[in-house]
Write a protein that holds these residues in place. Structure first.
Motif, mmCIF file in Angstrom:
data_model
loop_
_atom_site.group_PDB
_atom_site.id
_atom_site.type_symbol
_atom_site.label_atom_id
_atom_site.label_comp_id
_atom_site.label_asym_id
_atom_site.label_seq_id
_atom_site.Cartn_x
_atom_site.Cartn_y
_atom_site.Cartn_z
ATOM 1 N N LEU A 128 6.649 -9.737 0.684
ATOM 2 C CA LEU A 128 5.679 -9.243 -0.284
ATOM 3 C C LEU A 128 4.516 -8.489 0.359
ATOM 4 O O LEU A 128 4.112 -7.438 -0.156
ATOM 5 N N PRO A 129 3.899 -8.975 1.472
ATOM 6 C CA PRO A 129 2.809 -8.194 2.066
ATOM 7 C C PRO A 129 3.228 -6.781 2.468
ATOM 8 O O PRO A 129 2.525 -5.806 2.184
ATOM 9 N N ALA A 158 4.075 -4.779 -0.879
ATOM 10 C CA ALA A 158 2.914 -4.447 -1.696
ATOM 11 C C ALA A 158 2.012 -3.418 -1.018
ATOM 12 O O ALA A 158 1.475 -2.523 -1.672
ATOM 13 N N SER A 159 1.848 -3.539 0.303
ATOM 14 C CA SER A 159 0.978 -2.590 1.005
ATOM 15 C C SER A 159 1.686 -1.267 1.275
ATOM 16 O O SER A 159 1.101 -0.197 1.114
ATOM 17 N N MET A 184 -1.095 -1.519 -2.244
ATOM 18 C CA MET A 184 -2.068 -2.567 -2.525
ATOM 19 C C MET A 184 -2.721 -3.032 -1.225
ATOM 20 O O MET A 184 -2.068 -3.128 -0.189
ATOM 21 N N LEU A 195 -3.936 -8.439 -2.539
ATOM 22 C CA LEU A 195 -2.716 -9.241 -2.608
ATOM 23 C C LEU A 195 -3.022 -10.720 -2.411
ATOM 24 O O LEU A 195 -2.482 -11.583 -3.123
#
Length: 409
Positions: free
Chosen positions: A27-28, A31-32, A37, A42
């Motif tokens: 996810l990190p 998302a980035s 994001m 986050l």
């Protein structure tokens, strides 16, 4: 347990694990890199979703206890939620209102994972046929879990190698959705097995058998794994400069965990959990200390650290759930509500790791996949390797203070 039941236990565990820890691994970066994001945003989103867990996990546990004849339905709902959640977050996330749909997808994923985990672990005594079979059950369950983590952790890389675009994440979401459907078809018999009659879970009764202490240990002991899982890709890519080896190293870590499960299970049966668990925790500390001292490009030493820390993870996944299940069985307590608390403790550690570590890295000036200052990389090393050592020491102290009867022969 029959061979068929063993295989179904491993398969259901594989699905739950594929939808759990890998989410925090991917996810990190997703998302980035794909959604733009910030790490701070986050981290705030994840801790906000854990507020939902704080309310819902105990309620889901009580619901499972209140409707024992609906376990097959609950399993179907959990797997459906996982499939839809992954497809929404990684594959079909609309461009309009992206943040809203991301929050909705993640909330669906977390709720479905909670329901599936509580249901599955609450069924442990029934599937094991009693206390004596819990260690054997744990070996099949956690072995399947580690295979699931391994497959899901590597999936985006494998999809990219096969020609998938956007970092492999759209194919990853669809793959997990399809797997959820297949697991539902293949594991329906698990929920037809019934266990002994139990009493409603009460905190006073749980405390009397050491269950509350085990919940604290589960929370504290999960934090180091949560930190290293959340920051693994960042540490390998930006601190060690081993971008090309990130996938193989991650595979080595989880492979070591999976292969260690039979060994830890045998050691626990022979020597008891209270003797073996601190040894495994000490192995994790030595591994983290080694990672903190590595220079850039240290591929072989870090591979050895992945082997050792992976083996330590295998012990964590086998021993603590067995201790908790055994405590519940001896007290004759319903497992649903109790594992609602257990599920919350484990996921709270993952959320705390993301919510504290990611904003701290952003404040230190760290940017993923970029040229970073020595200060930013030092902060990354502290978060990935040093702080987990301190937390593990606290967990060892808590294990040493467990009542003598909290053990597994």
């Amino acid at each position: 347990m029959s061979r068929t039941t063993n295989a179904q236990v491993s398969l259901f565990a594989l699905m739950l694990a594929a939808a759990g820890l890998p989410l925090y691994i991917h996810l990190p970066a997703y998302a980035s890199g794909e959604l733009g994001m910030s790490l701070g945003a986050l981290g705030g989103l994840l801790i906000g979703l854990r507020v939902l867990d704080f309310v819902q996990d105990p309620l889901l546990g009580r619901m499972v206890d209140s409707f024992p004849n609906a376990r097959a339905l609950f399993a179907a709902l959990a797997l459906l939620g996982l499939g839809l959640g992954f497809a929404l977050v990684f594959t079909f996330l609309p461009a309009a209102g992206q943040l809203f749909w991301l929050i909705l997808g993640l909330a669906l994923l977390f709720t479905a994972h909670s329901l599936g985990s509580i249901l599955f672990y609450g069924q442990s005594t029934a599937l094991a046929g009693g206390e004596a079979g819990l260690v054997k059950l744990a070996a099949y369950r956690e072995g399947g879990s580690l295979v699931g983590v391994l497959l899901a952790a590597l999936a985006p890389t494998l999809f990219v190698a096969a020609g998938a675009g956007d970092g492999g994440y759209p194919a990853f979401g669809l793959g997990l959705a399809a797997m959820a459907g297949a697991v539902w078809l293949l594991t329906r018999r698990l929920w037809q097995i019934t266990g002994p009659a139990t009493s409603p879970m009460q905190l006073s009764a749980l405390k009397s058998v050491g269950g509350v202490q085990l919940l604290w240990i589960a929370l504290i002991n999960s934090l180091p794994v949560a930190l290293t899982s959340t920051l693994f890709l960042f540490f390998v890519q930006d601190k060690l400069g081993l971008d090309a080896l990130a996938g193989p190293l991650l595979m080595l870590f989880f492979l070591a965990a999976a292969l260690s499960v039979p060994l830890w299970s045998a050691l626990v049966r022979r020597h008891g959990a209270r003797r073996i668990l601190p040894l495994a925790m000490t192995l994790a500390i030595v591994s983290f200390m080694g990672a903190a001292l590595l220079p850039e490009g240290a591929a072989l030493p870090f591979a050895l650290i992945c082997l050792a820390s992976g083996a330590a993870l295998g012990a964590d996944m086998v021993i603590l759930p067995v201790l908790f299940s055994t405590a519940l069985a001896r007290a004759g307590l319903s497992a649903g509500a109790a594992f609602g608390l257990w599920s919350f403790a484990g996921k709270l550690s993952l959320a705390l790791a993301a919510a504290l570590a990611l904003p701290a890295l952003q404040l230190a000036g760290y940017t993923p996949n970029a040229v970073n200052t020595p200060q930013a990389l030092t902060t990354l090393t502290l978060a990935y390797a040093v702080i987990p050592c301190i937390i593990k020491i606290a967990a060892i102290i808590l294990v040493a203070r467990l009542p003598q009867e909290v053990n597994t022969p």
